[in-house]
Design an enzyme around this catalytic site. Sequence first.
Site, PDB file in Angstrom:
ATOM      1  N   ARG A  91       0.989  -1.328  -0.016  1.00 43.32           N
ATOM      2  CA  ARG A  91      -0.147  -0.055  -0.219  1.00 43.32           C
ATOM      3  C   ARG A  91       0.844   1.099   0.038  1.00 43.32           C
ATOM      4  O   ARG A  91       0.270   2.340   0.171  1.00 43.32           O
ATOM      5  CB  ARG A  91      -1.004  -0.002   1.288  1.00 43.32           C
ATOM      6  N   ASP A  92       1.737   1.236  -0.175  1.00 43.61           N
ATOM      7  CA  ASP A  92       2.856   2.407  -0.440  1.00 43.61           C
ATOM      8  C   ASP A  92       4.265   2.100  -1.146  1.00 43.61           C
ATOM      9  O   ASP A  92       5.356   2.302  -0.842  1.00 43.61           O
ATOM     10  CB  ASP A  92       3.345   2.811   1.033  1.00 43.61           C
ATOM     11  N   VAL A  93       3.936   1.595  -2.428  1.00 47.94           N
ATOM     12  CA  VAL A  93       5.094   1.225  -3.248  1.00 47.94           C
ATOM     13  C   VAL A  93       5.360   2.883  -4.069  1.00 47.94           C
ATOM     14  O   VAL A  93       4.418   3.249  -4.672  1.00 47.94           O
ATOM     15  CB  VAL A  93       4.545   0.251  -4.363  1.00 47.94           C
TER      16      VAL A  93
END
Length: 343
Positions: A91-93
């Site tokens: 959820r935070d690439v």
Amino acid sequence: MECALELREVRALKVLRHPHVIALHEIIFADGQLHFVLQHMEMSLLGLVDKRGAERRGSTLPPLSEGDISTIFRQVFQALAFIHESGWVHRDVKPENILLRQDHVLVAEDGDHNLDKAYYCALGDFGMARRLPSLTENPPTRKRARVADSKGPSSDSKRPLTDYVATRWYRAPELLLHSRDYGPAADVWAAAVVMAEAFRREALFPGENEDETMRQIFEARGSPSSTRWPEGVRLAERAGTGDLPRLTAPHIGVFVPTAGAEAQQVLDRVLQLDPEKRPSAAEVLRLPFFAMAPAAQAPATTAQRRTSSGPSPAKGVLTDRWLHRKSTGRSGVTRPAVDVTGT
């Protein structure tokens, strides 16, 4: 110390052991602060791309080669495939969280074997990671996990999903339209947007707000319709965005002209508005673009280096180069990494 073990990032890194997931070596609580001792990496992809920024920013360094980009993103998608198969989403690439170091690899060419440098990659910062048990309980529907399916021993996995995840420029369309029904496809979208940035040497969708970012996506990939992405139309109506523009997607090469045909195929396949139409990370790895990537091996562990180089050092002395990262103690909130080599 027990509280530290309940942090989302710690829980994730304890179970997600993989060559291309950053390794958590130790947790130290001292002077009222929590410290993570992590695997050392030399740089982030953000720093590397910034150094080789577009000519108008005055960079004299050449862009990353297509082989380098293939090597780096094969490892990124390998990490994501493992994470998703394990029932988690990152959820935070984004470029800051793709960590790199250069290692020598043995390359066979015309019958000769030569040492060459290749980028070794590990995905970091799991402060926003989330366990979705439905990914492992219902294998045929792994691309998306409904909130109602989120069952399991972790109380975190039972909470409703928030749409406020990922940095705006790398947020998938379903997140920008505030869907809470999402899953691994959002990670795959983000990785492809970062890959496009590596070719362009500048961001693909650098909107100053959600509406502008969504408009840039529609201009590049076309607008949703009842046939292309009916759920997107419903989300847009619920979000009150008004009538959607009727835009047709141009060829992906218009936006990433320096990428070859096989790289453009990856971006075209992944950057689909409808998350159900995006390939999984494992499916992305089967595309021809990643066949050109040389194997980048995980760095040897400290124990392996000690075995090969002699007796163990005195107690309390770190022989490896580490990253020492401070945390405020709140899940997902960390300060920048500080290198404490030799301390």
